[in-house]
Design an enzyme around this catalytic site. Structure first.
Site, PDB file in Angstrom:
ATOM      1  CB  VAL A  72      -8.247 -11.981   6.870  1.00  0.00           C
ATOM      2  CG1 VAL A  72      -7.226 -12.640   7.292  1.00  0.00           C
ATOM      3  CG2 VAL A  72      -8.456 -10.725   7.823  1.00  0.00           C
ATOM      4  CB  CYS A  73      -5.920 -14.315   2.368  1.00  0.00           C
ATOM      5  SG  CYS A  73      -4.857 -13.127   1.963  1.00  0.00           S
ATOM      6  CB  ALA A  74      -1.427 -16.670   4.640  1.00  0.00           C
ATOM      7  CD  GLU A  76      -1.287  -6.787   0.479  1.00  0.00           C
ATOM      8  OE1 GLU A  76      -1.232  -6.306  -0.874  1.00  0.00           O
ATOM      9  OE2 GLU A  76      -0.774  -6.149   1.648  1.00  0.00           O
ATOM     10  CG  MET A 101      -3.886 -14.236   8.746  1.00  0.00           C
ATOM     11  SD  MET A 101      -4.852 -13.748  10.268  1.00  0.00           S
ATOM     12  CE  MET A 101      -4.172 -14.848  11.731  1.00  0.00           C
TER      13      MET A 101
END
Length: 378
Positions: A72-74, A76, A101
């Protein structure tokens, strides 16, 4: 080895089904500590992306082999890169979160609360990444949405599938932690937008006054406006009764906590109202009423299928905020024992008053992070 893409909907289903999931969150430590994906069977590991750029081994050392791993990141991009590196190192069952996210913050999961006695239905929309809860009442081809999130297309799709027309959009109060979609969806469909007048003294638009005695009709169902005029979280905070079984409490009363009175800068002024609502007005109601709040604080508050609900009598026994019997201690708790204020809450209030018109991108940025509407989310 390939990687898979997972949608926020798929991740939500896994969490609601208590499936095991390991999350490798590659955002920076501060963002991770502020807000992350949580679940009863979720293990979260945080290794910032920049620590993995040249060497993926720190991730390989920490993530367990043989389990489903979601990177997971901010937004993608970083998660795709890291997931590919892990897969190339020979690990399987590696996925990344589509949209990151930002996508997680915006997904709504519709959960059926109940059939209603007039033949209608009541649904709760769980915004699992933000902790917001909204509601739709359906009856006889008509619909009302309560505490609409700004992602109105998800309600539109639901109403289209149900074959209903929007008649009312209602906000229990002027929200400070998220941008309301109530006015936008009402304008789009020619529906009435309802807001408590005491929360609307500075708004720049026309609205229907949400006041006790002005019940709202949806098909064969009646939404009884009982503001039970319940000030405390805001000066206009209003509650509803539906089908004489359900008490929609807005941000006044949650399952594990109570609403904070400080987001308009008036904590000292409103704390007495909050206590009166919680300890007197709600006390006069049936203990059998099912409380349906506008937020939840922790994933442990999610029940069967994701429904956030609690019997009023049970809450009076178990909710810490309803068991502070000394008035001075209550005042101290709800004015001093507060988490940080929601991100951009002043700008969000201005937007909900119609004084600001941020772009879609700006609205998304303003809402990133957890809701913080409760007194104590411990």
């Amino acid at each position: 080895m390939g990687i898979q893409k997972m949608t926020s909907k798929e991740v939500t289903k896994m969490i609601l089904n208590n499936e095991e999931l390991v999350i490798l969150d590659v955002r920076n430590e501060a963002d991770f500590n502020d807000w992350k994906i949580e679940g009863n069977n979720v293990e979260s590991i945080n290794i910032p992306y920049f620590d993995l750029l040249d060497d993926i081994s720190p991730a390989l050392d920490k993530i367990p082999d043989g389990k489903n791993v979601l990177v997971v990141c901010a937004k993608e991009g970083s998660s795709i890169f890291v997931a590919e590196q892990i897969a190339e190192a020979g690990r399987s069952n590696i996925s990344y979160l589509e949209g990151g996210m930002k996508s997680w913050s915006e997904y709504l999961e519709p959960v059926k609360v109940s059939d209603l006695s007039g033949g209608g239905e009541l649904y709760q929309f769980v915004r699992i990444g933000k902790g917001c809860l909204s509601y739709i009442v359906l009856s006889n081809g008509e619909a009302a949405i309560i505490d609409t999130s700004r992602m109105i297309e998800q309600y539109e799709q639901f109403m289209q599938e149900k074959g209903v027309k929007l008649i009312h959009a209602i906000d229990t109060h002027l929200h400070a932690d998220h941008i309301s979609g109530g006015r936008a969806v009402a304008q789009k469909y020619g529906a009435a937008y309802h807001l408590p007048p005491k929360d609307a003294t500075e708004v720049t638009f026309e609205y229907e006054k949400l006041e006790e005695g002005n019940d709202i009709y949806v098909g064969n169902e009646t939404i009884k406006v009982k503001p039970i005029y319940t000030p405390g979280h805001t000066i206009g905070s209003t509650s509803f009764m539906i089908d004489n079984k359900y008490l929609l409490t807005g941000d006044i009363l949650f399952i594990d906590s109570v609403g904070r009175p400080d987001l308009a800068g008036l904590a000292e002024d409103w704390v007495g109202d909050l206590r009166d609502t919680l300890y007197s007005r709600y006390k006069e109601l049936s203990e059998e009423l099912v409380v349906l709040p506008a937020h939840f604080g922790k994933v442990t508050e999610l029940g069967v299928g994701g429904l956030v609900a609690g019997r009023l009598g049970t809450l009076y026994n178990e909710n810490p905020g309803l068991n502070i019997h000394d008035e001075r201690e209550f005042r101290k708790t709800v004015t001093e024992n507060l988490p940080p204020q929601p991100n951009s809450y002043q700008e969000i209030r201005q937007t909900n008053m119609g004084k600001m018109n941020p772009s879609e991108h700006e609205q998304r940025e303003m809402e990133i992070g957890p809701n913080r509407c409760a007194v104590h989310d411990k």
